[in-house]
Design a protein around this motif. Structure first.
Motif, PDB file in Angstrom:
ATOM      1  N   LEU B 361      15.645  60.876  56.236  1.00 36.92           N
ATOM      2  CA  LEU B 361      16.164  61.489  55.347  1.00 36.92           C
ATOM      3  C   LEU B 361      16.595  61.303  53.745  1.00 36.92           C
ATOM      4  CD1 LEU B 361      15.372  64.811  57.225  1.00 36.92           C
ATOM      5  CD2 LEU B 361      13.942  63.311  56.363  1.00 36.92           C
ATOM      6  N   PHE B 362      17.687  60.576  53.906  1.00 37.96           N
ATOM      7  CA  PHE B 362      19.122  59.941  53.647  1.00 37.96           C
ATOM      8  C   PHE B 362      18.624  59.085  52.063  1.00 37.96           C
ATOM      9  CE2 PHE B 362      20.489  62.460  56.237  1.00 37.96           C
ATOM     10  CZ  PHE B 362      20.920  64.249  55.427  1.00 37.96           C
ATOM     11  N   VAL B 363      19.086  58.680  51.043  1.00 34.96           N
ATOM     12  CA  VAL B 363      18.977  57.980  50.713  1.00 34.96           C
ATOM     13  C   VAL B 363      19.226  56.953  50.706  1.00 34.96           C
ATOM     14  CG1 VAL B 363      19.163  57.058  47.748  1.00 34.96           C
ATOM     15  CG2 VAL B 363      18.621  59.186  48.142  1.00 34.96           C
ATOM     16  N   ALA B 435      24.129  65.987  46.982  1.00 36.28           N
ATOM     17  CA  ALA B 435      23.246  66.784  49.169  1.00 36.28           C
ATOM     18  C   ALA B 435      21.995  66.734  48.621  1.00 36.28           C
ATOM     19  CB  ALA B 435      23.916  67.672  49.617  1.00 36.28           C
ATOM     20  N   LEU B 436      21.421  67.594  48.329  1.00 39.12           N
ATOM     21  CA  LEU B 436      19.971  67.952  47.495  1.00 39.12           C
ATOM     22  C   LEU B 436      19.919  66.214  46.944  1.00 39.12           C
ATOM     23  CD1 LEU B 436      20.476  71.224  46.432  1.00 39.12           C
ATOM     24  CD2 LEU B 436      18.775  70.711  47.970  1.00 39.12           C
ATOM     25  N   GLY B 437      20.014  66.059  46.305  1.00 37.45           N
ATOM     26  CA  GLY B 437      19.592  64.897  45.541  1.00 37.45           C
ATOM     27  C   GLY B 437      19.102  63.317  46.293  1.00 37.45           C
ATOM     28  N   GLY B 442      15.855  60.533  48.966  1.00 38.45           N
ATOM     29  CA  GLY B 442      15.623  60.363  50.094  1.00 38.45           C
ATOM     30  C   GLY B 442      13.844  60.344  50.577  1.00 38.45           C
ATOM     31  N   VAL B 443      13.754  61.844  50.103  1.00 40.76           N
ATOM     32  CA  VAL B 443      12.194  62.511  50.720  1.00 40.76           C
ATOM     33  C   VAL B 443      11.226  61.607  49.836  1.00 40.76           C
ATOM     34  CG1 VAL B 443      10.922  63.944  51.584  1.00 40.76           C
ATOM     35  CG2 VAL B 443      13.078  64.138  52.333  1.00 40.76           C
ATOM     36  N   PHE B 444      11.300  62.277  48.772  1.00 41.79           N
ATOM     37  CA  PHE B 444      10.584  61.423  47.936  1.00 41.79           C
ATOM     38  C   PHE B 444      10.444  59.719  47.149  1.00 41.79           C
ATOM     39  CE2 PHE B 444       9.841  65.917  47.796  1.00 41.79           C
ATOM     40  CZ  PHE B 444       9.299  65.740  48.274  1.00 41.79           C
ATOM     41  N   GLN B 445      10.801  59.425  48.306  1.00 44.95           N
ATOM     42  CA  GLN B 445      11.352  57.697  47.678  1.00 44.95           C
ATOM     43  C   GLN B 445      10.559  56.843  46.968  1.00 44.95           C
ATOM     44  OE1 GLN B 445      10.396  54.879  50.924  1.00 44.95           O
ATOM     45  NE2 GLN B 445      10.627  56.648  52.137  1.00 44.95           N
TER      46      GLN B 445
END
Lengths: 116, 465, 89, 248
Positions: B361-363, B435-437, B442-445
């Motif tokens: 979920l994260f970059v 954090a949002l970034g 992370g989700v829309f990779q």
């Protein structure tokens, strides 16, 4: 010969940096390293012609008046000019820090300062 | 717009600012904000300076590589400055010079000009760390930095003696054209590698880091650990991927050094009980990882890792150093329950650390996954075989995970005697945005992957644009 | 026996090179700080000679003024400022 | 033991450098250099276009770069951007020294010795000579060895003489600050002038004139004078900072 001496100076500077515990001596070693480096850089540009004639200092004058003559390489000299001035900047800053350190600990010796 | 403004305008402002001391903080804010805005208008081009084209004059190179670096560095620089300018008004002129130096470092296409900007930004960095009030640590940093740049200069002059040019592109061209074996150029490149290794915090040369970052404040911590680390990592990467040629023996030495740095960094972070030390050892490991990727040619992901690392370390150091200034200690035990009263900051801190570990979920997850994927599928001959690096990375991730989770748990839980720290509204906003970034990307990779792949592809092809 | 220009330079070169290394060694190993600084200053002066030998007058002038003059005086000022406090140097 | 390790390490590194340079075919031996292989060839012949193999001579007019001193041509023209960085290094380190050592209430450092009559008179006499030399070196930077950096330092060392001659002397720091700032600003602005008039930053926008003439080489003498002023005022400031202490 000067080239070997220059490398020797660089190594002596490094040796001083690794072994000395006195702040002034450390800055001094740094200076020795820089002098060695500068001599080395200049030695890179020194020219001896095929007939053993020595290159001319890179200034056009009324006697050395054409760029077709055998000049030594001017670029390393320009680089060293820059390096010398930068070296003075760091040395002066280091000495100012040394003064601050002395004001704080009352000594130049790193071992006597205790762990921070 | 010509990218020369990114260097010349901060410099101009710095020279003016010593006359108008009262206005200089605002000048600094204005110029650094303007640099961020100007980023969008910088054209991709090679800028000639002084009217003399490449091998003769100095040129600045704006390609995707330097653009990515400029973007990250300028934004982070602006944030650090905006958060701290009220407490460090005296540093305005020096920070302006630092900005000019960092931009110059990222832009320059000339090896000696790089040395000059290394010194400019270096001296500014030493002065920024004097705000720690630890003159001895600053002195060690100064000595280490000067020795590093001297070795870099020595390597560079050896290259000049052999190939007669100082321009990066011209240099790599002449090395390729001359057909010399890699062994011939390994000494100068090794010296330059050591020189930059000091700045990039690689293992035997990073003794200065602990003194600087272990006592850092809310200005020097994020500035050195995030802004400078990103810039140095990227410039180092540029040299490693575009200029340096290593023969196998040197690659092996470097591989050992880098792997040791990763392992030692993670181990020391694991053993430490001070939050700042945990963060600084973790950034040593991360920096080594970046170098590892660059050395082995995974340029796109190395850039992404360097930038992600810069962004997350900015947040972590800002939060912790602010808390340390209030509480007076950075032991984990004295910061227990820090986030009980600061939920927003806590959430963004957690997101940043989880991204560093590389949870899904994260970059950070994508970067780590892709890193491992490209290492596994790499057709390049890697030292110790294709499974060694992934093993090191996975192992370090596990260690990283353990100590970060331990840290997070103690920072979140302990409802009693929780310290009260008031954070700036700006830091809260920035934290949430970061954090949002981290989560959104992370989700829309897709974006990240495309960007890194295209970066890597472009740079590996050797094209400038 | 007459020395050619190149041979003359060779002898001076060897002399300067050896002296530079010796001075650097003394500067690092001398017990007294002020003596060390003086050795550094002489080393710097010798490097000026080596610059002249290698046909770099610009660098020689700059090193003479900045390296040998300014740096030495800054070292001395630092030591003087501290000596007043009464510490052993 | 530690010293011995350091000795081994440095000797090893030195031997490594010496051996690998000696065995390196691409690395030219001392003196065995061909400048035509290097970019310097373009600098010496003032011919970086590379179209025709030109040479210039003393007295040529309208060369690509005008100074008779080739090193100056590189420092202040071909690689002027480096020099801007160099000026910045000195600028930021003098700023830092002022930050580290300076404070608002300062007095002169009390030294053990007091200047006697000879020193006082001699310094005042030397002051003028050194100042003149500094100015001369700065102005003739494009013709003779020297230039802005040593010239500026000579100007600063004439100030140093005044400090030594007089126990209570303090140079007017405010004036130096203005000079430093104005000179630095002017340097950057000259760069912009090149950008707007000629298309690239720091490009020479004045005629280069006759090689060897005092009024030649376009912006280079101007840049060197600015550098001389800036370096002079900065180093005077540094010297002042080193020779003062906080008043108790």
């Amino acid at each position: 010969m000067l080239q070997y001496a220059a490398i020797f100076l660089i190594m002596l500077g490094l040796y001083g940096l690794l072994t000395q515990r006195n702040i002034i001596k450390i800055i001094l070693s740094l200076n020795i390293l820089e002098i060695g480096l500068n001599v080395f850089i200049i030695s890179i540009g020194f020219v001896i012609g095929t007939n053993g004639e020595i290159g001319i200092a890179p200034i056009l004058t009324s006697t050395n008046n054409s760029s077709a003559l055998l000049f030594v390489d001017p670029l390393p000299q320009a680089l060293v000019l820059t390096a010398i001035v930068i070296g003075v900047g760091t040395t002066a800053l280091g000495l100012a820090l040394a003064k601050n350190i002395y004001a704080k600990y009352g000594t130049f010796n790193i071992d006597e300062m205790g762990e921070e | 717009m010509s990218a020369i403004y990114l260097i010349a305008v901060p410099l101009l402002a710095a020279f003016i600012s010593i006359l108008v001391k009262k206005v200089s903080p605002y000048l600094l804010l204005l110029v650094s904000a303007a640099s961020v805005v100007a980023m969008y208008f910088v054209d991709l081009e090679t800028i000639v300076i002084g009217g003399f084209t490449a091998p003769y004059g100095i040129s600045l190179v704006v390609d995707r590589f330097s653009q990515a670096g400029l973007f990250a560095v300028n934004v982070l620089f602006f944030l650090v400055v905006a958060l701290n300018i009220n407490n460090y008004k005296k540093m305005s002129s020096i920070l302006l010079v630092a900005l000019a130096g960092l931009n110059g470092l990222l832009l320059t296409g000339d090896l000696f000009n790089l040395f000059v900007f290394l010194e400019v930004s270096g001296i500014a960095a030493y002065l920024i760390t004097t705000t720690n009030k630890k003159p001895l640590a600053t002195f060690n940093y100064l000595v280490a930095g000067t020795v590093g740049s001297s070795l870099y200069l020595l390597g560079l002059i050896l290259l000049y003696a052999m190939f007669g040019t100082l321009n990066m592109a011209d240099m790599s061209q002449s090395i390729a054209d001359s057909g010399v074996s890699a062994a011939v150029v390994s000494l100068p490149f090794l010296l330059m590698f050591i020189g930059f290794g000091v700045e990039a915090k690689l293992l035997p040369f990073n003794s200065w880091v602990k003194g600087i970052l272990g006592h850092s404040n809310s200005l020097s911590g994020p500035m050195i650990a995030s802004v400078y680390a990103t810039a140095m990592g990227l410039v180092f990467g540029r040299l490693l991927s575009e200029v340096f040629v290593f023969d196998d023996k040197v690659t092996l030495i470097i591989a050992v050094v880098v792997v040791l740095s990763v392992v030692a960094g993670e181990a020391m972070a694991y053993a430490s009980t001070k939050v700042r030390e945990i963060l600084l050892f973790s950034s040593i490991a991360q920096a080594a990882l970046v170098v590892l990727l660059f050395v082995n040619g995974f340029v796109g992901w190395a850039i992404m890792l360097a930038i992600a690392n810069g962004v997350t370390k900015f947040l972590l150091f800002s939060v912790i150093n602010k808390a340390t200034e209030v509480v007076g200690s950075d032991e984990i035990s004295s910061l227990k329950g820090l986030f009980v009263n600061n939920k927003i900051i806590g959430v963004s801190f957690t997101a940043a650390s989880l991204s560093i570990i590389g949870l899904p979920l994260f970059v950070g997850f994508i970067i780590k996954m892709k890193m491992l994927e490209s290492l596994f599928t790499s057709t390049l001959v890697l030292p110790f075989g294709n499974y060694f690096y992934p093993a090191v990375i996975l192992l370090s991730s596990i260690v990283e995970g353990v100590y970060f989770i331990k840290l997070l748990v103690s920072l979140w839980y302990d409802k009693e005697n929780a310290p009260v720290v008031h954070y700036d509204v700006l830091l809260k906003y920035v934290g949430v945005v970061i954090a949002l970034g981290l989560i959104v990307y992370g989700v829309f990779q897709g974006n990240v992957v495309d960007f890194a792949d295209s970066l890597g592809a472009i740079i590996l092809q050797g094209g400038v644009f | 026996m007459e020395l050619s220009n190149l041979e003359f330079i060779n002898y001076v070169e060897i002399f300067v090179a050896v002296l530079m290394v010796v001075l650097a060694f003394l500067a690092i190993n001398s017990k007294s700080l002020i003596k060390s600084v003086m050795f550094l200053s002489s080393l710097s002066m010798l490097s000026v000679i080596s610059f002249v030998l290698m046909k770099a007058p610009d660098v020689a002038v700059t090193e003479a003024v900045i390296g040998s003059g300014l740096v030495t005086s800054l070292f001395v000022f630092t030591l003087l400022a501290v000596k007043k406090v009464g510490a052993h140097l | 033991m530690k010293n011995f390790l350091a000795l081994i390490l440095t000797l090893g590194l030195g031997a490594l450098i010496l051996v690998s340079l000696a065995n390196n075919a691409a690395f030219p031996a001392f003196g065995d250099v061909d400048t035509t292989d290097r970019v310097s060839d373009g600098y010496i012949n003032r011919d970086t276009d590379g179209t025709v193999d030109n040479t210039v001579s003393y007295g040529s007019t309208d060369a690509e770069s005008g100074p008779a001193n080739i090193v100056t041509a590189i420092v202040a023209d071909y690689r002027s951007f480096d020099t801007l960085g160099e000026v910045t290094v000195l600028f930021v380190s003098s700023l830092g020294i002022a930050l580290l050592l300076g404070s608002t209430k300062q007095k002169r450092l009390e030294l053990d010795f007091h200047p006697n009559f000879m020193l006082r008179v001699g310094s005042k006499a030397l002051f003028g000579i050194i100042l003149m030399t500094g100015i001369y070196v700065t102005i003739h930077g494009h013709l003779t060895p020297g230039g802005g950096f040593p010239g500026g330092t000579m100007i600063a060392s004439s100030m140093l003489l005044l400090y030594l001659a007089d126990d209570t002397f303090r140079a007017r720091i405010k004036g130096f600050k203005v000079l430093e700032s104005v000179a630095g600003t002017a340097y950057v602005l000259i760069g912009f002038a090149g950008l707007f008039l000629m298309g690239t930053y720091l490009q020479n926008f004045l005629p280069t004139g006759t090689i060897g003439a005092l009024l030649s080489a376009g912006i280079i003498p101007i840049v060197y004078v600015l550098i001389g002023l800036k370096v002079g005022s900065e180093i005077s400031g540094v010297i002042d900072n080193f020779l003062t202490e906080e008043a108790v």
